[in-house]
Design a protein around this motif. Structure first.
Motif, PDB file in Angstrom:
ATOM      1  N   LEU A  77       0.730  -1.132   0.114  1.00  0.00           N
ATOM      2  CA  LEU A  77      -0.091   0.063   0.087  1.00  0.00           C
ATOM      3  C   LEU A  77       0.995   1.246  -0.134  1.00  0.00           C
ATOM      4  O   LEU A  77       0.475   2.238  -0.559  1.00  0.00           O
ATOM      5  CB  LEU A  77      -0.866  -0.108   1.105  1.00  0.00           C
ATOM      6  CG  LEU A  77      -2.076  -0.939   1.127  1.00  0.00           C
ATOM      7  CD1 LEU A  77      -2.816  -1.130   2.175  1.00  0.00           C
ATOM      8  CD2 LEU A  77      -2.919  -0.864  -0.095  1.00  0.00           C
ATOM      9  N   THR A  81       0.667   3.967  -2.978  1.00  0.00           N
ATOM     10  CA  THR A  81       0.457   5.332  -2.583  1.00  0.00           C
ATOM     11  C   THR A  81       1.451   6.311  -3.453  1.00  0.00           C
ATOM     12  O   THR A  81       1.027   7.158  -3.759  1.00  0.00           O
ATOM     13  CB  THR A  81       0.270   5.709  -1.151  1.00  0.00           C
ATOM     14  OG1 THR A  81      -0.295   4.789  -0.534  1.00  0.00           O
ATOM     15  CG2 THR A  81      -0.098   7.012  -0.826  1.00  0.00           C
ATOM     16  N   MET A 150      -4.961   2.805  -8.248  1.00  0.00           N
ATOM     17  CA  MET A 150      -5.318   4.007  -7.454  1.00  0.00           C
ATOM     18  C   MET A 150      -5.555   5.327  -8.114  1.00  0.00           C
ATOM     19  O   MET A 150      -6.052   6.638  -7.664  1.00  0.00           O
ATOM     20  CB  MET A 150      -4.147   4.317  -6.409  1.00  0.00           C
ATOM     21  CG  MET A 150      -4.447   3.359  -5.048  1.00  0.00           C
ATOM     22  SD  MET A 150      -2.960   3.629  -3.967  1.00  0.00           S
ATOM     23  CE  MET A 150      -3.846   5.292  -3.246  1.00  0.00           C
ATOM     24  N   ILE A 204      -7.206   4.279  -1.006  1.00  0.00           N
ATOM     25  CA  ILE A 204      -6.345   3.254  -0.355  1.00  0.00           C
ATOM     26  C   ILE A 204      -7.091   2.087   0.317  1.00  0.00           C
ATOM     27  O   ILE A 204      -6.565   1.019   0.037  1.00  0.00           O
ATOM     28  CB  ILE A 204      -5.267   3.769   0.754  1.00  0.00           C
ATOM     29  CG1 ILE A 204      -4.330   5.012   0.306  1.00  0.00           C
ATOM     30  CG2 ILE A 204      -4.698   2.854   1.684  1.00  0.00           C
ATOM     31  CD1 ILE A 204      -3.651   5.473   1.404  1.00  0.00           C
ATOM     32  N   ALA A 208      -7.002  -1.827  -1.094  1.00  0.00           N
ATOM     33  CA  ALA A 208      -6.191  -2.935   0.119  1.00  0.00           C
ATOM     34  C   ALA A 208      -6.707  -4.081  -0.134  1.00  0.00           C
ATOM     35  O   ALA A 208      -6.145  -4.966   0.306  1.00  0.00           O
ATOM     36  CB  ALA A 208      -6.368  -2.029   1.465  1.00  0.00           C
TER      37      ALA A 208
END
Lengths: 285, 329
Positions: A77, A81, A150, A204, A208
């Protein structure tokens, strides 16, 4: 006695159909509560201290934990990000502050389409993009896969929140002699920062739980994965492999992992939605 | 200059007269064109990624495309050992489970949306919608977990009774093993229903009050108003939510893989185990031996990509007219 209007048959239809719509809602809610309740019950009863501190025990032995998967998920993660958010932020700023006409339309539309690409297809893409040249699975590949996934939401939510900043604020900045980019960095973005951050949190939370893309990129690992270039375990993949395994002990671990993963996601979701709702109230006076 | 907001994006670099003595950071801060170009790169990277995605799927499926051509889609033999690949069982499974899932979730979803938009007090409606949207935040793999350990045991109890009465219908007969098209469809319907509810509720709320008042003034009941004046007005957005859900159902992987049984066969009965495109990719991709096998799986990915893109594009076009809506997830 005069006939009432509307006629009885339509009044009955009215009551029956409206009741049915209520029952539909009740059904959906009860499914939600069943899922959450069952997961809470099964998951919490399978949790113990070892779960968070030990790596998986060999088949046939009881005990062991999934610390490698928890660390793996956190690393994935983080990487996602770092890859996805900057691109999403820049794109969002571009759409809200600079773009116009066909360029804006093309990017916006493509972003929405990219958001709809099935996650398993995204896994194939990153497999051919990263895993094939490197010849092995890695945390890096998994992070790239999640990072690309993302981008669309980071971009669109940033754009939405920047657009919500009143025009008068921008004009105020420009009137004071600031350049457009200064206005954006010092006035527009700070005004929208809570919205942007909550958008990223939701983003996120969404990736996830992604499993399919990780199967062909981060793969899995029975041990802790050192560095970024080795295959890595992750919570979603471990839930999958344990759930379809024939071992009772692993099923318990799957429930515990599901419980941990879902609690994390729901907490992220609820916090960010509460912040968003409060922000909306404030900005609307 | 301060009136930069009026400057066209195409204004050339030199026109700003950037001072060469300024540090890079100052130029970055002061230079609107630099900022423009950097953010432009962020925006255009979306296009680059999409083009790369299509190109990679195309190139890495070439062996399979050349070997089987269009016949790939309708051939029902999937035989990795002898290097013969046909996708029909997966295409069939994908279409059947997605359509059945929609058949279950459309009435329930639209019913709930009507309740939440038209009947429930706004505060209650907002609270319930919040809860329902949490359903959309639950990851696929957790639906799979619930499917294996809660739904399938439940269906084992229920389906035999059901089959006693309806087993004579071809789509319901046969032995029920738990894993089946039917189980997968139920899981899928639970997964897409939040999308239908959330989007439909918003377009229903956005229907002008005058639309309701006009019909109410004619003496119609609440249901008549909703069904004949409000829902038709919002049908475009509702169709959009349905296409979006269809695209999601078609591409859904983990939950389906865990409950459909993963058998490459075509069965008329919904109670039989099957396979979907996404499931076969998830299951066999890392075990694919040989390039042709891998390319066949990637061609399946390409097919899935094209189909979901078509439905997504349709959904977005339908919803484009609906201003101010937000899509969850």
């Amino acid at each position: 006695m005069s006939a009432s209007y509307p006629p009885l048959s339509r009044k009955i239809t009215n009551v029956v159909m409206l009741t049915l719509t209520g029952l539909c809602t009740l059904l959906v809610l009860s499914v939600l509560l069943t899922i959450l309740g069952y997961l809470l019950w099964k998951g919490a009863s399978s949790l113990n201290f070892d779960f968070f501190t030990k790596i998986p025990a060999p088949v046939g032995q009881s005990g062991g934990g999934v610390v490698n998967a928890i660390i793996g998920t956190l690393k994935l993660l983080t990487l996602a990000t770092v890859i996805g958010v900057p691109i999403g932020l820049l794109g969002g700023i571009y759409l809200s502050e600079f773009a116009s006409g066909w360029s804006a339309f093309t990017i916006r539309y493509t972003t929405d389409l990219l958001n709809g690409v099935p996650s398993v297809v995204m896994g194939i893409f990153v497999y051919t993009l990263v895993v094939v040249p490197m010849h092995h699975f890695s945390t890096l590949a998994g992070g790239v896969a999640l990072g690309i996934m993302m981008i669309p939401i980071a971009l669109r939510s940033t754009e939405d929140f920047l657009r919500a900043v009143p025009r008068s604020l921008r004009e105020g900045g420009l009137a004071l002699g600031a350049s457009k980019s200064e206005t954006i960095v010092t006035i527009v973005i700070p005004a929208a920062i809570y919205g942007i951050l909550t958008g990223i949190m939701l983003d996120i939370a969404r990736v996830a739980g992604e499993t399919a893309p990780l199967l062909f990129t981060a793969f899995g690992n029975l041990f802790n994965s050192p560095g970024w270039l080795q295959p890595s375990a992750s919570l979603p993949v471990i839930i999958y492999t344990y759930a379809i395994s024939p071992y009772e002990e692993w099923h318990k671990q799957a429930w515990a992992a599901g419980f941990v993963l879902l609690s994390g996601l729901l907490v992220l979701n609820i916090i960010s939605r509460v912040i968003l709702a409060r922000g909306k109230k404030i900005s609307h006076g | 200059m301060a009136n930069a907001v009026l400057a066209t994006p195409e204004a050339p670099f030199e026109s700003r007269g950037l001072d060469k003595k300024q540090t890079l950071w100052e130029r970055l801060r002061k230079g609107d064109e630099v900022a423009h170009l950097i953010t432009l790169a962020g925006g255009w990277s979306i296009l680059v990624i999409t083009v790369l995605l299509v190109q990679h799927l195309w190139v890495f499926s070439r062996l399979s495309r050349h070997a089987f051509g269009w016949h790939f889609l309708v051939d029902s033999t999937w035989d990795p050992v002898n290097g013969h690949f046909g996708a029909w069982p997966f295409v069939y499974g994908t279409v059947v489970t997605s359509l059945l899932a929609l058949a279950i979730s459309i009435p329930i979803g639209i019913g709930s949306a009507i309740f939440l938009a038209e009947l429930a007090p706004r505060k209650l409606s907002n609270g319930l919608t919040f809860l329902i949207e949490l359903l959309a935040a639950v990851p696929s793999v957790i639906y799979g977990l619930i499917g294996i350990f809660l739904l399938i045991p439940f269906l084992f109890d229920v389906v035999p009774y059901f089959q006693r009465f309806f087993g004579w219908i071809p789509i319901f007969n046969g032995t029920f093993y738990g894993v089946s098209y039917f189980s997968a469809s139920i899981v899928l319907s639970i997964m897409v229903v939040p999308f239908i509810i959330s989007i439909s509720r918003e377009v229903l709320i956005a229907v002008p009050v005058s639309q309701r008042e006009a019909m109410m003034a004619l003496g119609a009941t609440k249901w008549d108003v909703t069904w004949r004046a409000v829902v038709p007005y919002a049908r475009q957005g509702i169709m959009g939510s349905i296409f979006l859900s269809l695209a999601r159902a078609l591409g859904e992987t983990m939950a389906v893989t865990m409950v459909i049984g993963n058998v490459a066969q075509v069965s008329t009965s919904l109670m039989a185990p099957g396979y979907t495109i996404a499931a076969v990719i998830a299951n066999e991709f890392t075990e694919a031996t040989g390039d042709l096998y891998l390319h066949a799986l990637i061609e399946l990915g390409l097919v899935l990509f094209v189909v979901t893109m078509i439905f997504n594009a349709l959904a977005r076009l339908l919803m484009l007219t609906m201003k101010g809506h937000e899509v969850v997830g």
